[in-house]
Structure formats: C-alpha cells, structure tokens
Design a protein around this motif. Sequence first.
Motif, PDB file in Angstrom:
ATOM      1  N   GLN A   1      41.793  41.129  40.163  1.00 36.47           N
ATOM      2  CA  GLN A   1      40.505  40.959  39.513  1.00 36.47           C
ATOM      3  C   GLN A   1      39.417  41.252  40.524  1.00 36.47           C
ATOM      4  O   GLN A   1      39.456  40.740  41.643  1.00 36.47           O
ATOM      5  CB  GLN A   1      40.383  39.510  39.029  1.00 36.47           C
ATOM      6  CG  GLN A   1      39.597  39.391  37.764  1.00 36.47           C
ATOM      7  CD  GLN A   1      39.725  38.001  37.166  1.00 36.47           C
ATOM      8  OE1 GLN A   1      40.418  37.136  37.691  1.00 36.47           O
ATOM      9  NE2 GLN A   1      39.052  37.779  36.077  1.00 36.47           N
ATOM     10  N   ALA A   2      38.471  42.092  40.162  1.00 37.67           N
ATOM     11  CA  ALA A   2      37.412  42.457  41.099  1.00 37.67           C
ATOM     12  C   ALA A   2      36.252  43.089  40.349  1.00 37.67           C
ATOM     13  O   ALA A   2      36.343  43.347  39.149  1.00 37.67           O
ATOM     14  CB  ALA A   2      37.957  43.430  42.150  1.00 37.67           C
ATOM     15  N   ASP A   3      35.192  43.344  41.078  1.00 37.13           N
ATOM     16  CA  ASP A   3      33.996  43.916  40.453  1.00 37.13           C
ATOM     17  C   ASP A   3      34.060  45.427  40.330  1.00 37.13           C
ATOM     18  O   ASP A   3      33.353  46.008  39.515  1.00 37.13           O
ATOM     19  CB  ASP A   3      32.757  43.573  41.297  1.00 37.13           C
ATOM     20  CG  ASP A   3      32.464  42.081  41.286  1.00 37.13           C
ATOM     21  OD1 ASP A   3      32.840  41.424  40.310  1.00 37.13           O
ATOM     22  OD2 ASP A   3      31.867  41.596  42.254  1.00 37.13           O
ATOM     23  N   THR A   4      34.875  46.053  41.154  1.00 37.91           N
ATOM     24  CA  THR A   4      34.893  47.517  41.173  1.00 37.91           C
ATOM     25  C   THR A   4      36.322  48.023  41.070  1.00 37.91           C
ATOM     26  O   THR A   4      37.279  47.326  41.435  1.00 37.91           O
ATOM     27  CB  THR A   4      34.291  48.070  42.487  1.00 37.91           C
ATOM     28  OG1 THR A   4      35.137  47.686  43.564  1.00 37.91           O
ATOM     29  CG2 THR A   4      32.877  47.544  42.708  1.00 37.91           C
ATOM     30  N   GLU A   5      36.453  49.241  40.607  1.00 39.66           N
ATOM     31  CA  GLU A   5      37.777  49.840  40.497  1.00 39.66           C
ATOM     32  C   GLU A   5      38.408  50.019  41.877  1.00 39.66           C
ATOM     33  O   GLU A   5      39.618  49.841  42.039  1.00 39.66           O
ATOM     34  CB  GLU A   5      37.664  51.186  39.781  1.00 39.66           C
ATOM     35  CG  GLU A   5      39.019  51.770  39.424  1.00 39.66           C
ATOM     36  CD  GLU A   5      38.893  53.055  38.621  1.00 39.66           C
ATOM     37  OE1 GLU A   5      39.005  52.987  37.402  1.00 39.66           O
ATOM     38  OE2 GLU A   5      38.661  54.119  39.234  1.00 39.66           O
ATOM     39  N   ASP A   6      37.575  50.352  42.863  1.00 41.83           N
ATOM     40  CA  ASP A   6      38.109  50.502  44.217  1.00 41.83           C
ATOM     41  C   ASP A   6      38.744  49.214  44.714  1.00 41.83           C
ATOM     42  O   ASP A   6      39.805  49.234  45.351  1.00 41.83           O
ATOM     43  CB  ASP A   6      36.999  50.914  45.189  1.00 41.83           C
ATOM     44  CG  ASP A   6      36.667  52.389  45.078  1.00 41.83           C
ATOM     45  OD1 ASP A   6      37.394  53.104  44.367  1.00 41.83           O
ATOM     46  OD2 ASP A   6      35.687  52.814  45.709  1.00 41.83           O
ATOM     47  N   ALA A   7      38.082  48.109  44.437  1.00 42.78           N
ATOM     48  CA  ALA A   7      38.617  46.818  44.882  1.00 42.78           C
ATOM     49  C   ALA A   7      39.904  46.485  44.144  1.00 42.78           C
ATOM     50  O   ALA A   7      40.830  45.914  44.725  1.00 42.78           O
ATOM     51  CB  ALA A   7      37.574  45.725  44.691  1.00 42.78           C
ATOM     52  N   ILE A   8      39.968  46.836  42.870  1.00 47.88           N
ATOM     53  CA  ILE A   8      41.211  46.646  42.112  1.00 47.88           C
ATOM     54  C   ILE A   8      42.322  47.467  42.747  1.00 47.88           C
ATOM     55  O   ILE A   8      43.439  46.981  42.951  1.00 47.88           O
ATOM     56  CB  ILE A   8      41.028  47.104  40.640  1.00 47.88           C
ATOM     57  CG1 ILE A   8      40.035  46.213  39.920  1.00 47.88           C
ATOM     58  CG2 ILE A   8      42.374  47.164  39.929  1.00 47.88           C
ATOM     59  CD1 ILE A   8      40.598  44.944  39.374  1.00 47.88           C
ATOM     60  N   MET A   9      42.007  48.710  43.046  1.00 44.37           N
ATOM     61  CA  MET A   9      43.018  49.591  43.618  1.00 44.37           C
ATOM     62  C   MET A   9      43.561  49.024  44.921  1.00 44.37           C
ATOM     63  O   MET A   9      44.765  49.051  45.165  1.00 44.37           O
ATOM     64  CB  MET A   9      42.425  50.982  43.900  1.00 44.37           C
ATOM     65  CG  MET A   9      41.996  51.738  42.665  1.00 44.37           C
ATOM     66  SD  MET A   9      43.341  52.036  41.511  1.00 44.37           S
ATOM     67  CE  MET A   9      44.381  53.048  42.534  1.00 44.37           C
ATOM     68  N   SER A  10      42.669  48.518  45.760  1.00 46.54           N
ATOM     69  CA  SER A  10      43.150  48.048  47.051  1.00 46.54           C
ATOM     70  C   SER A  10      43.908  46.733  46.899  1.00 46.54           C
ATOM     71  O   SER A  10      44.938  46.527  47.546  1.00 46.54           O
ATOM     72  CB  SER A  10      42.000  47.981  48.059  1.00 46.54           C
ATOM     73  OG  SER A  10      41.447  46.716  48.117  1.00 46.54           O
ATOM     74  N   ALA A  11      43.445  45.857  46.011  1.00 44.23           N
ATOM     75  CA  ALA A  11      44.173  44.601  45.793  1.00 44.23           C
ATOM     76  C   ALA A  11      45.550  44.881  45.211  1.00 44.23           C
ATOM     77  O   ALA A  11      46.553  44.297  45.628  1.00 44.23           O
ATOM     78  CB  ALA A  11      43.376  43.696  44.857  1.00 44.23           C
ATOM     79  N   MET A  12      45.613  45.780  44.244  1.00 42.91           N
ATOM     80  CA  MET A  12      46.893  46.069  43.602  1.00 42.91           C
ATOM     81  C   MET A  12      47.815  46.824  44.559  1.00 42.91           C
ATOM     82  O   MET A  12      49.026  46.588  44.548  1.00 42.91           O
ATOM     83  CB  MET A  12      46.641  46.874  42.324  1.00 42.91           C
ATOM     84  CG  MET A  12      47.838  46.972  41.423  1.00 42.91           C
ATOM     85  SD  MET A  12      48.547  45.367  40.941  1.00 42.91           S
ATOM     86  CE  MET A  12      47.785  45.116  39.350  1.00 42.91           C
ATOM     87  N   SER A  13      47.256  47.679  45.381  1.00 42.49           N
ATOM     88  CA  SER A  13      48.086  48.391  46.356  1.00 42.49           C
ATOM     89  C   SER A  13      48.735  47.420  47.333  1.00 42.49           C
ATOM     90  O   SER A  13      49.926  47.529  47.630  1.00 42.49           O
ATOM     91  CB  SER A  13      47.234  49.413  47.133  1.00 42.49           C
ATOM     92  OG  SER A  13      46.783  50.424  46.281  1.00 42.49           O
ATOM     93  N   ASP A  14      47.948  46.468  47.813  1.00 39.63           N
ATOM     94  CA  ASP A  14      48.495  45.460  48.728  1.00 39.63           C
ATOM     95  C   ASP A  14      49.596  44.658  48.034  1.00 39.63           C
ATOM     96  O   ASP A  14      50.630  44.365  48.630  1.00 39.63           O
ATOM     97  CB  ASP A  14      47.396  44.491  49.176  1.00 39.63           C
ATOM     98  CG  ASP A  14      46.466  45.117  50.190  1.00 39.63           C
ATOM     99  OD1 ASP A  14      46.767  46.236  50.659  1.00 39.63           O
ATOM    100  OD2 ASP A  14      45.452  44.491  50.516  1.00 39.63           O
TER     101      ASP A  14
END
Length: 66
Positions: A27-40
Amino acid sequence: MVKYARCNAMLSLALDENGQPCRYMAQADTEDAIMSAMSDHLKGVHDVDPADLINNIKGITKTTRK
Ligand SMILES: [Zn+2]
C-alpha cells in the motif's frame, strides 16, 4: 487516494513463510512505491525475481479512496 496491490492475486498459489496463502498487500501513494514494496516482498518472501513480474504488478495495482 491510496494505491494498493495484493500479492496473492499476482502469484497463484503464492504461499507465505508458514505455508499459508500469502495475503501480503502493498500500500502506498505512488505506483513506484508499490513496485518497490512488492519487489522487496517477492524477493524476500517468495524468492521470486520481480523483474519478471513488473507488468503483473502494474496490472493488479489498484487505486482506492480511503
Ligand atoms: Zn507474497
């Protein structure tokens, strides 16, 4: 508005470290943050290379008003 993506929708039969269906939600404010959280998450929990799943992650990223 918040963006979110659920792990289980992307990786069918994804299991967490206890062998349960994975319910991780990024869960995040931006798609980039989602991508990095999900990648981790994918790397750390499922030992999956997120590079193969970028389009999947984008496809399941939803936006909600909370
Ligand atoms: Zn997961």
